[in-house]
Design a protein around this motif. Structure first.
Motif, short mmCIF file in Angstrom:
data_model
loop_
_atom_site.label_atom_id
_atom_site.label_comp_id
_atom_site.label_asym_id
_atom_site.label_seq_id
_atom_site.Cartn_x
_atom_site.Cartn_y
_atom_site.Cartn_z
N ALA A 1 38.54 39.33 25.94
CA ALA A 1 37.76 40.37 25.27
C ALA A 1 37.69 41.64 26.11
O ALA A 1 37.73 42.75 25.57
CB ALA A 1 36.35 39.86 24.97
N LYS A 2 37.59 41.48 27.42
CA LYS A 2 37.55 42.63 28.33
C LYS A 2 38.94 43.08 28.74
O LYS A 2 39.12 44.18 29.25
CB LYS A 2 36.75 42.29 29.59
CG LYS A 2 35.27 42.10 29.36
CD LYS A 2 34.57 41.82 30.68
CE LYS A 2 33.09 41.65 30.49
NZ LYS A 2 32.41 41.35 31.76
N GLY A 3 39.91 42.18 28.58
CA GLY A 3 41.27 42.51 29.00
C GLY A 3 41.39 42.61 30.51
O GLY A 3 42.16 43.41 31.01
N GLN A 4 40.62 41.79 31.22
CA GLN A 4 40.70 41.85 32.68
C GLN A 4 40.42 40.49 33.31
O GLN A 4 39.78 39.62 32.72
CB GLN A 4 39.72 42.90 33.23
CG GLN A 4 38.26 42.55 33.03
CD GLN A 4 37.34 43.66 33.47
OE1 GLN A 4 36.74 44.29 32.62
NE2 GLN A 4 37.22 43.91 34.75
#
Length: 140
Positions: free
Chosen positions: A88-91
Motif C-alpha cells: 500500500a505504501k510501496g516501500q
C-alpha cells in the motif's frame, strides 16, 4: 572504494512481465523474478528477498568483527533477516533480524551491547530507510 554490480533486465508490463537479475560474482546469473515471485508464490527471487540476504549476511559479518575486537570468536552466528514490504505504501518498512549465536565466554549483557552496535553499524543497516529490529539470542 569497493564497487559491486548487479544487473536487472525486465521485459513486459509490471504484472505480466518477467525479469532476470545477475550479479558481478555470477552467483546469481539470469535468475528469474516477476510479479508472482514478489507478491505471490513463484519460482525465482525478488528484491526484498535479495535485501534480506544482504542484510543478514552483512550483519553476521559485522557482528563477527565486533566480537573479535572485544576478544571473542563466535562458533556460529545464525542470522535471519525478514524484510517487510508494504504494498500500500510501496516501500520496505522493516527489516527484522533474528539471531542465534554461539559465542564462548561472552556475558549476555556484553553480547547484547556488541550485537546492537553491529546492527546499527552494519553497512546495509545504514543503507536502509526502514525500522530495523534485532532479536538476539545467545545459545549453547
Amino acid at each position: 572504494m569497493i564497487n559491486r554490480k548487479a544487473t536487472a533486465v525486465w521485459k513486459g508490463t509490471g504484472k505480466e512481465g518477467t525479469g532476470t537479475v545477475s550479479t558481478q560474482s555470477t552467483v546469481l546469473e539470469n535468475t528469474q523474478y516477476s510479479f508472482n515471485t514478489r507478491f505471490a508464490e513463484g519460482k525465482g527471487t525478488n528484491p526484498e528477498e535479495l535485501i534480506a540476504a544482504a542484510h543478514a549476511s552483512c550483519f553476521a559479518m559485522k557482528l563477527s568483527f565486533e566480537l573479535n575486537a572485544a576478544g571473542f570468536t563466535a562458533d556460529e552466528l545464525n542470522a535471519t533477516a525478514t524484510v517487510t514490504l508494504d504494498p500500500a505504501k510501496g516501500q520496505v518498512t522493516k527489516s527484522a533480524i533474528d539471531l542465534k549465536a554461539k559465542v564462548p565466554g561472552v556475558a549476555a549483557e556484553q553480547f547484547a551491547e556488541i550485537a546492537d552496535k553491529a546492527k546499527k553499524e552494519c553497512p546495509i543497516s545504514q543503507l536502509l530507510n526502514a525500522e530495523i529490529t534485532l532479536n538476539a539470542e545467545l545459545v549453547g
